[in-house]
Design an enzyme around this catalytic site. Structure first.
Site, mmCIF file in Angstrom:
data_model
loop_
_atom_site.group_PDB
_atom_site.id
_atom_site.type_symbol
_atom_site.label_atom_id
_atom_site.label_comp_id
_atom_site.label_asym_id
_atom_site.label_seq_id
_atom_site.Cartn_x
_atom_site.Cartn_y
_atom_site.Cartn_z
ATOM 1 N N ASP A 1 -22.053 45.499 48.910
ATOM 2 C CA ASP A 1 -20.765 45.936 49.451
ATOM 3 C C ASP A 1 -19.867 46.627 48.435
ATOM 4 O OD1 ASP A 1 -21.158 45.114 52.066
ATOM 5 O OD2 ASP A 1 -20.635 43.041 51.601
ATOM 6 N N HIS B 1 -23.463 37.113 44.118
ATOM 7 C CA HIS B 1 -24.327 36.909 45.273
ATOM 8 C C HIS B 1 -24.980 35.550 45.159
ATOM 9 C CE1 HIS B 1 -27.370 37.557 48.347
ATOM 10 N NE2 HIS B 1 -26.549 38.491 48.794
HETATM 11 N N1 CMC Z 1 -15.182 37.052 41.227
HETATM 12 C C1 CMC Z 1 -14.905 36.102 40.303
HETATM 13 N N2 CMC Z 1 -15.630 34.975 40.123
HETATM 14 C C2 CMC Z 1 -16.687 34.801 40.928
HETATM 15 C C3 CMC Z 1 -17.043 35.741 41.921
HETATM 16 C C4 CMC Z 1 -16.249 36.889 42.054
HETATM 17 N N3 CMC Z 1 -16.544 37.819 42.981
HETATM 18 N N4 CMC Z 1 -18.136 35.309 42.583
HETATM 19 C C5 CMC Z 1 -18.458 34.128 42.020
HETATM 20 N N5 CMC Z 1 -17.589 33.814 41.023
HETATM 21 C C6 CMC Z 1 -17.643 32.634 40.138
HETATM 22 C C7 CMC Z 1 -17.157 31.379 40.877
HETATM 23 O O1 CMC Z 1 -15.780 31.187 40.701
HETATM 24 C C8 CMC Z 1 -17.990 30.308 40.199
HETATM 25 O O2 CMC Z 1 -17.423 30.054 38.942
HETATM 26 P P1 CMC Z 1 -17.517 28.554 38.301
HETATM 27 O O3 CMC Z 1 -18.977 28.289 38.116
HETATM 28 O O4 CMC Z 1 -16.742 28.645 37.027
HETATM 29 O O5 CMC Z 1 -16.875 27.640 39.310
HETATM 30 C C9 CMC Z 1 -19.336 30.994 39.960
HETATM 31 O O6 CMC Z 1 -19.024 32.399 39.831
HETATM 32 C C10 CMC Z 1 -20.365 30.807 41.070
HETATM 33 O O7 CMC Z 1 -19.765 31.240 42.292
HETATM 34 P P2 CMC Z 1 -19.938 30.511 43.704
HETATM 35 O O8 CMC Z 1 -18.772 30.825 44.543
HETATM 36 O O9 CMC Z 1 -20.295 29.073 43.468
HETATM 37 O O10 CMC Z 1 -21.244 31.250 44.221
HETATM 38 P P3 CMC Z 1 -21.742 31.287 45.701
HETATM 39 O O11 CMC Z 1 -23.180 31.516 45.640
HETATM 40 O O12 CMC Z 1 -21.255 30.084 46.445
HETATM 41 O O13 CMC Z 1 -20.974 32.538 46.339
HETATM 42 C C11 CMC Z 1 -20.420 34.771 46.918
HETATM 43 C C12 CMC Z 1 -21.518 33.805 46.441
HETATM 44 C C13 CMC Z 1 -21.056 36.097 47.272
HETATM 45 C C14 CMC Z 1 -19.742 34.197 48.162
HETATM 46 C C15 CMC Z 1 -19.388 34.941 45.777
HETATM 47 O O14 CMC Z 1 -20.002 35.519 44.649
HETATM 48 C C16 CMC Z 1 -18.178 35.781 46.213
HETATM 49 O O15 CMC Z 1 -17.220 35.220 46.760
HETATM 50 N N6 CMC Z 1 -18.201 37.128 45.982
HETATM 51 C C17 CMC Z 1 -17.151 37.993 46.451
HETATM 52 C C18 CMC Z 1 -17.341 38.296 47.945
HETATM 53 C C19 CMC Z 1 -18.474 39.277 48.179
HETATM 54 O O16 CMC Z 1 -18.584 40.304 47.539
HETATM 55 N N7 CMC Z 1 -19.296 38.950 49.206
HETATM 56 C C20 CMC Z 1 -20.392 39.835 49.637
HETATM 57 C C21 CMC Z 1 -21.748 39.239 49.382
HETATM 58 S S1 CMC Z 1 -23.062 40.456 49.523
HETATM 59 C C22 CMC Z 1 -23.058 40.931 51.182
HETATM 60 C C23 CMC Z 1 -23.673 39.926 52.058
HETATM 61 O O17 CMC Z 1 -24.907 39.807 52.061
HETATM 62 O O18 CMC Z 1 -22.926 39.248 52.749
#
Ligand code: CMC
Length: 427
Positions: free
Chosen positions: A363, A306
């Site tokens: 989720d 998140h």
């Molecule tokens: N699986 C594997 N690696 C992950 C995941 C995941 N679900 N989420 C983040 N990471 C890793 C990412 O690759 C990055 O690694 P590194 O630092 O080595 O490059 C690190 O963790 C930080 O991730 P980010 O993508 O920079 O973080 P963000 O804040 O931009 O993204 C997120 C947040 C929710 C989009 C992301 O965690 C994600 O894609 N999760 C899966 C989709 C999901 O479950 N979304 C629902 C969110 S909750 C409901 C809502 O409010 O919408």
């Protein structure tokens, strides 16, 4: 504590006021940065940028705190119902009995949808994703309610709010009924907001509608947990679109589109599909954990991570407990629940996930409950949209009442410098 932040650049110092929120959060107000220093701030994805001051939802990602208008999410999920929470989010206070009755009465008055809307619905292929249909139908509401809202008028504003709260569940139900080739219907005024929605979605022609009370209670709780989440992608979209003084329905429709993506609300559908995929592949959770950690592999553990929560998502905690209770209460056995728990256990002990502070989000378990309640997988994100509707309305209302300026970020241009134009024949 100083109430000014100082930035030093090329030997010159610039001072900026610091704004403190009611929970001690601090923000540097950089309004004069460009005019004084000729610079902007650069923050891809707005990871550390505040777009507004808001009194609706408080979220502390480090401590796993979520409050609507000062009330803990745990209390609201346990003791309130969805409509009370909607009123609280939109108007700032929990309603008394009289206010709540009037609110619901006014919503019911506005629950008719123009018959012409059925023709629009008719034009969609049956295979269309319900989120696309819902966004289009919500946008189409503008055509049938063309008058713009006078936000200076409390009455006008209130009318627009009860209108969308009245018509939206009908659109949700019709979206689902179209998918299932069921005749379009209307609700029953004698039922509560959530039960009425359920009836509209699932009532079959010629059959007496019956639902277990526990199903409605579980659905109500899920909607409360999704009702607002401060400046997330869809709420920010609603605010951004509304900041140009586009109407409420148009702004909400844009919010639905933003919610649809798998990184946001679309994750609930993506989680179930992922869990089913793992099951079909033999149930080896370890294999998928490795895939999620492999930077060459696009696979991500859906329902994990998140932007703001870096400890635990309090909604996920409530939902996980609820998933166990609902499945047990309804006598449903879902093998993917065990897969989900296995993945969570492994992730919580895995260095990659621990280091990046990745925990199950709202989720991760919600889809398992939706499925146990009989909601089709493609409707999961639509249920999220219905839950989030009061939050979008509250954010839009606050933004308009505070007369926020039009949303318009800056950029750092990194393209070509001035070039001489060449005629086609010379290129
Ligand atoms: N699986 C594997 N690696 C992950 C995941 C995941 N679900 N989420 C983040 N990471 C890793 C990412 O690759 C990055 O690694 P590194 O630092 O080595 O490059 C690190 O963790 C930080 O991730 P980010 O993508 O920079 O973080 P963000 O804040 O931009 O993204 C997120 C947040 C929710 C989009 C992301 O965690 C994600 O894609 N999760 C899966 C989709 C999901 O479950 N979304 C629902 C969110 S909750 C409901 C809502 O409010 O919408």
């Amino acid at each position: 504590m100083s109430d000014k932040a100082i930035l030093e650049y090329q030997g010159k110092k610039y001072e900026f006021p610091v704004t403190e929120g009611t929970e001690g959060e601090l923000g540097i107000n950089i309004k004069t940065l460009r005019s004084e220093a000729g610079m902007i701030t650069l923050d891809r994805g707005y990871k550390n940028t505040g777009s507004c001051e808001s009194a609706i939802t408080f979220l502390n990602g480090e401590e796993g705190i979520l409050r609507y208008r000062g009330y803990a999410i745990e209390d609201l999920a346990e003791k309130a119902d969805f409509l009370e929470v909607a009123y609280l989010l939109i108007f700032g206070e929990l309603p008394n009995k009289q206010q709540l009755d009037k609110f619901y009465g006014d919503i019911k008055e506005e629950s008719e949808v123009d018959e012409e809307m059925k023709k629009i619905l008719d034009g969609f292929p049956k295979a269309a994703h319900p989120m696309g249909v819902l966004a289009s139908l919500t946008s189409a509401l503008t055509a049938f309610n063309p008058g713009s809202v006078d936000v200076e008028s409390e009455e006008d504003m209130y009318k627009a709010i009860v209108k969308i709260l009245g018509k939206f569940p009908v659109l949700v139900a019709w979206t689902q009924r179209k998918k299932n080739s069921l005749p379009l219907n209307y609700g029953d005024d004698s039922l509560g907001y959530v039960e009425n929605l359920h009836k509209m979605m699932f009532e079959k022609p010629g059959k007496k509608y019956n639902v277990d009370k526990s199903v409605i209670e579980a659905l109500d709780k899920l909607l409360i947990l999704h009702a607002d989440h401060e400046q997330n992608c869809s709420a920010s979209t609603v605010r951004m679109v509304g900041s140009s003084h586009a109407g409420l329905f148009a702004s909400i429709s844009a919010g639905i589109s933003a919610l649809w993506g798998p990184l946001h609300g679309g994750a609930n559908q993506a989680v179930i599909e992922m869990l089913e995929g793992i099951k079909a592949d033999g149930g080896d959770t370890h294999k998928f954990m490795q895939k999620a950690k492999d930077k060459e592999d696009p696979f991500r553990l859906m329902g994990f991570g998140h932007r703001v929560y870096k400890n635990f998502d309090p909604r996920a905690k409530i939902i996980k407990k609820s998933a166990d209770e609902v499945l047990e209460g309804l006598g449903v056995e879902d093998p993917v629940l065990d897969i989900a728990k296995g993945l969570e256990k492994e992730a919580l002990e895995d260095d990659y996930f621990v280091k990046r502070k990745l925990y199950p989000n709202v989720d991760f378990y919600s889809g398992i409950i939706y499925r146990a309640l009989g909601i089709p997988v493609e409707m999961f994100t639509v249920m999220f949209a219905l839950g989030r509707l009061p939050g979008w309305i509250a954010q839009w209302r606050e933004m308009r009442l505070k007369k926020e300026p039009i949303g318009r970020p800056r950029q750092i241009y990194v393209g070509a410098n001035l070039r001489e134009f060449k005629e086609v024949s010379e290129r």
